[in-house]
Design an enzyme around this catalytic site. Structure first.
Site, PDB file in Angstrom:
ATOM      1  N   GLU A  84      44.103  38.471  22.415  1.00 22.07           N
ATOM      2  CA  GLU A  84      43.715  39.722  21.727  1.00 22.07           C
ATOM      3  C   GLU A  84      44.625  40.801  22.407  1.00 22.07           C
ATOM      4  O   GLU A  84      44.576  41.944  21.872  1.00 22.07           O
ATOM      5  CB  GLU A  84      42.204  40.100  21.852  1.00 22.07           C
ATOM      6  N   GLU A 115      36.513  19.452  32.632  1.00 22.27           N
ATOM      7  CA  GLU A 115      36.272  20.358  33.677  1.00 22.27           C
ATOM      8  C   GLU A 115      36.152  19.885  35.151  1.00 22.27           C
ATOM      9  O   GLU A 115      36.369  20.429  36.058  1.00 22.27           O
ATOM     10  CB  GLU A 115      34.915  21.038  33.448  1.00 22.27           C
TER      11      GLU A 115
END
Length: 307
Positions: A84, A115
């Site tokens: 963004e 992870e």
């Protein structure tokens, strides 16, 4: 007590033990009530967030990049914040890049096992620049993928930040600055896509916004580095010139069109100078994070043109 139960996000919330017996309105009330405390928990970390911003400004000013590193929801929030920044501040992946455990495919489909890959996290540092900053994001503060990146970055002498929701985050030892937002037990035990993620989004928003402001990507509270990637943003650029200088829309539209650069258009509108003069002043007084009160250089450029 096991290690897992020492993490506040994994503890059971005593206020929601009977949540499965409630009607829709009752469930919603409990969720909203729990979320109400997130802002205060983030506010308690103001000094640490500011310290992280200072590291980011130093890194970017030296030609480095910011690396967000996370897994699952935490990693997705890093991707969201990074992507963004380009349309808002003209800051692309040469400025901020996000690394999600399992790759970008994990944005749309959970890759929970990724992870646990410490080596994959450490490998992210191999191609990093000498002035880069690594920002780990992990609700538990122990995610191996994030640990690998922060530990490797620390070993190379790079600056590091950890954003977590565990005040006793084990991997905080690898962070120069640790932003540890204590959001407490979730409404649904262990569901860190809720309060913990909301807090992480707030921290990242604050961190990146403050960094962009320090780097001169705004004038006052206006976005002067907007990239017109669609019709809405093209209109916003014209509106921003109107808001910055109080000129009429027709003049603002002409200046934006001639300048091709919103910052130059704003300088021209504020000073009354021609676009070619505004462009030269914009280049002379470029953004400077050390210029407090005028980091964008727009005030200095306008003063020189009106001098």
């Amino acid at each position: 007590m096991t290690e897992q139960l020492t993490w506040s996000t994994e503890q059971r919330n005593p206020d929601t033990m009977a949540i499965d017996t409630l009607p829709s309105e009752g469930i919603v009330e409990l969720v909203v009530a729990a979320d109400a405390g997130v802002a205060a928990a983030v506010a308690a970390q103001t000094a640490h967030i500011a310290a992280a911003v200072d590291l980011a400004v130093a890194a970017l000013s030296a030609g480095g990049r910011i690396h967000y590193v996370g897994a699952g929801t935490s990693g997705r929030l890093g991707v969201l914040d990074a992507v963004e920044l380009y349309p808002t501040y003209r800051a692309g992946d040469e400025t901020v890049v996000a690394h999600l455990a399992g790759g970008l495919d994990a944005m749309m489909r959970a890759a929970e096992g990724a992870e646990d890959d410490v080596d994959a996290g450490a490998a992210l540092v191999d191609d990093a620049g000498d002035h880069d900053l690594f920002v780990g994001i992990a609700a538990s503060g122990r995610t191996p993928f994030v640990r690998g990146a922060l530990e490797a970055a620390r070993a190379r002498g790079l600056a590091t930040v950890l954003v977590a929701n565990n005040p006793a985050a084990p991997i905080a030892e690898f962070a120069d600055v640790a932003v540890l937002v204590d959001t407490g037990p979730e409404v649904v035990t262990g569901s860190t896509r809720m309060k913990a993620a909301t807090a992480q989004k707030m921290v990242l928003n604050t961190f990146s916004t403050a960094t962009m402001i320090r780097l001169g990507r705004t004038y006052e509270n206006l976005m002067v580095n907007v990239v017109a990637t669609n019709a809405k943003l093209e209109k916003r650029m014209v509106k921003l010139v109107v808001q910055a200088a109080g000129v009429d829309e027709a003049l603002a539209e002409r200046l934006v069109s001639e300048a091709g650069d919103l910052r130059v258009a704003v300088i021209a509108a504020l000073s009354g100078a021609e676009v070619v003069q505004a462009r030269a002043a914009a280049e002379q007084f470029g953004p400077d994070p050390q210029r407090l009160g005028d980091p964008s250089g727009i005030r200095a450029a306008v003063a020189a043109l009106q001098g």
